[in-house]
Write a protein that holds these residues in place. Sequence first.
Motif, short mmCIF file in Angstrom:
data_model
loop_
_atom_site.label_atom_id
_atom_site.label_comp_id
_atom_site.label_asym_id
_atom_site.label_seq_id
_atom_site.Cartn_x
_atom_site.Cartn_y
_atom_site.Cartn_z
N ARG A 217 38.71 36.97 44.16
CA ARG A 217 38.45 37.88 44.73
C ARG A 217 39.49 38.19 46.13
NH1 ARG A 217 32.66 35.16 45.64
NH2 ARG A 217 31.19 36.38 44.24
N LEU A 218 40.10 37.04 46.34
CA LEU A 218 42.02 37.86 46.81
C LEU A 218 42.26 38.67 46.17
CD1 LEU A 218 42.54 34.10 48.40
CD2 LEU A 218 41.39 36.04 49.99
N ALA A 219 42.15 38.91 45.41
CA ALA A 219 43.39 39.65 44.23
C ALA A 219 42.87 40.92 44.42
CB ALA A 219 43.36 38.83 43.39
N SER A 220 41.60 40.65 44.48
CA SER A 220 41.12 42.12 44.48
C SER A 220 41.45 43.08 45.72
CB SER A 220 39.63 42.21 43.57
OG SER A 220 38.31 41.45 44.69
N GLU B 210 38.48 30.07 40.74
CA GLU B 210 39.23 31.19 39.90
C GLU B 210 38.32 32.58 40.44
OE1 GLU B 210 41.68 32.12 37.98
OE2 GLU B 210 42.03 29.85 38.13
N ILE B 211 37.18 32.17 40.70
CA ILE B 211 36.13 33.01 41.95
C ILE B 211 37.08 33.63 42.99
CG2 ILE B 211 34.04 34.09 42.34
CD1 ILE B 211 33.09 32.31 39.85
N GLN B 212 36.94 32.05 43.49
CA GLN B 212 37.57 32.51 45.13
C GLN B 212 39.26 33.20 45.13
OE1 GLN B 212 36.65 29.51 47.40
NE2 GLN B 212 34.73 29.92 47.23
N LEU C 220 38.69 38.22 36.60
CA LEU C 220 38.71 36.54 36.87
C LEU C 220 37.61 36.57 37.80
CD1 LEU C 220 42.56 35.85 37.38
CD2 LEU C 220 40.53 35.43 35.77
N VAL C 221 37.21 37.09 38.41
CA VAL C 221 35.90 36.69 39.01
C VAL C 221 35.02 37.57 37.91
CG1 VAL C 221 33.75 38.20 40.76
CG2 VAL C 221 36.36 37.44 41.39
#
Length: 179
Positions: free
Chosen positions: A57-60, A52-54, A75-76
Amino acid sequence: MKKAQVNIWLFFMLLGSAFAVVSCDTNDLDENNQRLTETDFVVKAANSDLFEIQTGRLASIKSNLTEVRELGQYLVMEHTNSSTQLKNLAELKKITIPDSLSEDKRVHRIRLASQTGAAFDKDFVNTQIIAHDEAISLYEQASRELQDPDLKNFAAKTLDALHTHREQVVMIKSKTDAL
């Protein structure tokens, strides 16, 4: 006469064996053999948080939609908090957690990283629904089966947040479906 006695003896042995098999509750054996252990839970939960963190970050940074970027950031933040709590519990319980994604989660992250635009947004949202369904299932099982009270309480407490995350993702899905 001896043959008849042997047959009777064999009959009663078979009958006894059949009775023993029927009286054995196989559901209890299956549940005991497949009970979620504390170590399994911690490893799977840590993997889920890391994913979820990784991907958040991609989505952000990759998303075209403000809602998806904000969801990624949210989510991060949320999964970093739960990951920190889980790491602290794991240290107390002397359980080693992974510092990299499992192979199946890594494949999903790589796929997401290779996408851009609307394709990324749609895949990210769909992936998040699946990931949160898996996490909810894991945490529900943990809150039922774990023997350790600290980990069991952590799982039960975290379930509400996971349900909230999933609901938020589903709301955003209507926007990505329209792309």
